[in-house]
Design an enzyme around this catalytic site. Structure first.
Site, PDB file in Angstrom:
ATOM      1  N   HIS A  34      11.812 -65.547   0.650  1.00 14.15           N
ATOM      2  CA  HIS A  34      12.706 -65.431  -0.409  1.00 14.15           C
ATOM      3  C   HIS A  34      12.066 -64.597  -1.768  1.00 14.15           C
ATOM      4  O   HIS A  34      10.681 -64.706  -1.491  1.00 14.15           O
ATOM      5  CB  HIS A  34      13.658 -66.475  -0.664  1.00 14.15           C
ATOM      6  N   GLU A  35      12.602 -65.132  -2.482  1.00 19.19           N
ATOM      7  CA  GLU A  35      11.929 -64.487  -4.409  1.00 19.19           C
ATOM      8  C   GLU A  35      10.213 -65.218  -4.295  1.00 19.19           C
ATOM      9  O   GLU A  35       9.808 -64.526  -4.849  1.00 19.19           O
ATOM     10  CB  GLU A  35      12.719 -64.672  -5.496  1.00 19.19           C
ATOM     11  N   HIS A  37       8.105 -66.500  -2.083  1.00 20.71           N
ATOM     12  CA  HIS A  37       7.221 -65.584  -1.587  1.00 20.71           C
ATOM     13  C   HIS A  37       6.437 -64.020  -1.694  1.00 20.71           C
ATOM     14  O   HIS A  37       6.050 -63.375  -1.379  1.00 20.71           O
ATOM     15  CB  HIS A  37       7.805 -65.691   0.375  1.00 20.71           C
ATOM     16  N   GLN A  61       1.298 -80.331   9.541  1.00 19.60           N
ATOM     17  CA  GLN A  61       1.210 -80.577   8.735  1.00 19.60           C
ATOM     18  C   GLN A  61       3.145 -81.199   8.420  1.00 19.60           C
ATOM     19  O   GLN A  61       3.381 -81.776   7.321  1.00 19.60           O
ATOM     20  CB  GLN A  61       1.549 -79.626   7.734  1.00 19.60           C
ATOM     21  N   ASP A 150       3.843 -75.737  -5.192  1.00 16.14           N
ATOM     22  CA  ASP A 150       3.381 -76.528  -4.413  1.00 16.14           C
ATOM     23  C   ASP A 150       2.301 -76.890  -5.113  1.00 16.14           C
ATOM     24  O   ASP A 150       1.177 -76.860  -4.364  1.00 16.14           O
ATOM     25  CB  ASP A 150       3.364 -76.076  -3.080  1.00 16.14           C
ATOM     26  N   ARG A 187      13.705 -74.601   1.611  1.00 12.89           N
ATOM     27  CA  ARG A 187      14.731 -76.140   2.076  1.00 12.89           C
ATOM     28  C   ARG A 187      15.635 -75.701   1.354  1.00 12.89           C
ATOM     29  O   ARG A 187      16.903 -77.503   1.824  1.00 12.89           O
ATOM     30  CB  ARG A 187      13.699 -77.048   2.154  1.00 12.89           C
TER      31      ARG A 187
HETATM   32  P1  AMP Z   1       6.241 -72.293   2.848  1.00 18.16           P
HETATM   33  O1  AMP Z   1       6.601 -71.593   3.602  1.00 18.16           O
HETATM   34  O2  AMP Z   1       7.100 -73.066   1.539  1.00 18.16           O
HETATM   35  O3  AMP Z   1       5.003 -72.815   3.266  1.00 18.16           O
HETATM   36  O4  AMP Z   1       5.193 -71.607   1.162  1.00 18.16           O
HETATM   37  C1  AMP Z   1       5.318 -70.946   0.888  1.00 18.16           C
HETATM   38  C2  AMP Z   1       3.429 -70.090   0.016  1.00 18.16           C
HETATM   39  O5  AMP Z   1       4.757 -69.876  -0.759  1.00 18.16           O
HETATM   40  C3  AMP Z   1       2.894 -72.171  -0.769  1.00 18.16           C
HETATM   41  O6  AMP Z   1       2.003 -71.082  -1.206  1.00 18.16           O
HETATM   42  C4  AMP Z   1       4.189 -71.718  -1.775  1.00 18.16           C
HETATM   43  O7  AMP Z   1       4.002 -72.531  -2.675  1.00 18.16           O
HETATM   44  C5  AMP Z   1       5.067 -70.750  -2.125  1.00 18.16           C
HETATM   45  N1  AMP Z   1       6.045 -70.720  -3.096  1.00 18.16           N
HETATM   46  C6  AMP Z   1       7.038 -71.766  -2.063  1.00 18.16           C
HETATM   47  N2  AMP Z   1       8.727 -71.549  -3.319  1.00 18.16           N
HETATM   48  C7  AMP Z   1       7.501 -70.348  -4.218  1.00 18.16           C
HETATM   49  C8  AMP Z   1       8.199 -70.093  -5.326  1.00 18.16           C
HETATM   50  N3  AMP Z   1       9.785 -70.485  -5.662  1.00 18.16           N
HETATM   51  N4  AMP Z   1       7.956 -69.858  -5.984  1.00 18.16           N
HETATM   52  C9  AMP Z   1       6.353 -69.563  -5.880  1.00 18.16           C
HETATM   53  N5  AMP Z   1       6.067 -69.449  -4.761  1.00 18.16           N
HETATM   54  C10 AMP Z   1       6.526 -69.939  -3.798  1.00 18.16           C
END
Ligand code: AMP
Length: 282
Positions: A34-35, A37, A61, A150, A187
């Site tokens: 998403h935005e 990432h 995890q 995170d 999510r």
């Molecule tokens: P995930 O795919 O949820 O493991 O996230 C991958 C990376 O994207 C992690 O470093 C997250 O912290 C980051 N991330 C997820 N959502 C956001 C967001 N809304 N703004 C900035 N970074 C994000």
């Protein structure tokens, strides 16, 4: 843009880039991009000659009662977004190749992972540290990009790199939000329309906390109580935790706020657990 599935191929690709003198940026993700990432990938593109995004729903995890099976997966759509941003390769490894059946190595960071999400999701950060250590060893990036959404993960990654002497710089990127303030998350797709509205309470409570801090309040328990009372006004919300902690070592602040502070919260909206946070420089 290449989609690379094996460890050997990604190593060869990076070796070729290194031979040409290119710097390498790395953005680890679990897909359902998403935005948020996208902002990490764009930053990586701006700061490196070559960028790899990993897409891997990391089984180690997730806890036994968590959403590993249900986690949204769409490699074709994710690949298209990566292509649009211009990243040079997507690394989407096979769990069987990454985790051999007789693997017996763990990566555990104590202290920092015993609090906040770590205490609510036992083993979660061990899984994150293991998979990220593997990716750092396989890819050997110069810089790796993580979202401040995170916040605990960022603190843990910085400690991992420091303690294990990984030659990589951890770059923390700002939280990307929906127009109504909800932090974007893979999510969020689990939320019904009604839950989606209720989820605004996370950002609302943190914004309120920020303005209270800006007005000069420095008492952590008062701040925490104000956030709790804001969230409980939303009937669909069930609080998992609200904390006021030191931004660097994540230690709980129980009196006056004297150093830079992180206020992380985790709230269930229906069955979906959402996290958000703010930081404040003192
Ligand atoms: P995930 O795919 O949820 O493991 O996230 C991958 C990376 O994207 C992690 O470093 C997250 O912290 C980051 N991330 C997820 N959502 C956001 C967001 N809304 N703004 C900035 N970074 C994000």
């Amino acid at each position: 843009m290449m989609i690379v599935k094996t460890i050997g191929e990604i190593r060869d690709l990076v070796k070729g880039w290194r031979d040409e003198g290119f710097s390498v940026g790395f953005v680890p993700t679990m897909g359902a991009l998403h935005e948020g990432h996208k902002s990490l990938m764009e930053r990586a593109m701006a700061e490196n000659d070559r960028v790899i995004t990993s897409i891997f729903v990391n089984p180690t995890q997730f806890g036994p009662d968590e959403d590993f099976e249900a986690y949204p997966r769409d490699l074709a759509k994710d690949g298209a977004l990566c292509d649009q941003v211009g990243v040079h390769a997507v690394f989407a490894p096979d769990a069987q190749e990454l985790y051999l059946s007789d693997k017996c190595t763990t990566v555990h960071i104590s202290g920092l992972t015993d609090v906040l999400c770590g205490s609510k999701r036992p083993g979660h950060f061990d899984g994150v540290c293991l998979v990220v250590s593997k990716f750092f060893n396989i890819i050997g990036p110069d810089k790796a990009y993580f979202g401040q959404k995170d916040a605990q993960q960022v603190a843990v990654m910085k400690r991992l790199v420091r303690d294990m002497n990984f030659e990589v710089e951890i770059i923390s990127c700002p939280i990307v939000r929906e127009e109504d303030g909800l932090a974007i998350s893979s999510r969020n797709v689990y939320l019904s329309e009604e839950e989606r509205k209720a989820a605004q309470v996370l950002n609302r409570s943190l914004k309120m906390a920020k303005s209270v801090l800006e007005q000069g309040e420095r008492n952590a328990p008062i701040l925490k109580a104000a956030i709790l009372s804001c969230i409980i006004q939303e009937p669909m919300a069930k609080i998992d935790y609200v904390e006021v902690v030191d931004k660097e070592n994540l230690e709980s602040i129980n009196g006056e706020i004297k150093n830079n502070v992180l206020i992380p919260i985790a709230v269930y909206i229906g069955k979906t657990r959402l996290i958000d946070n703010i930081t404040f420089e003192v």
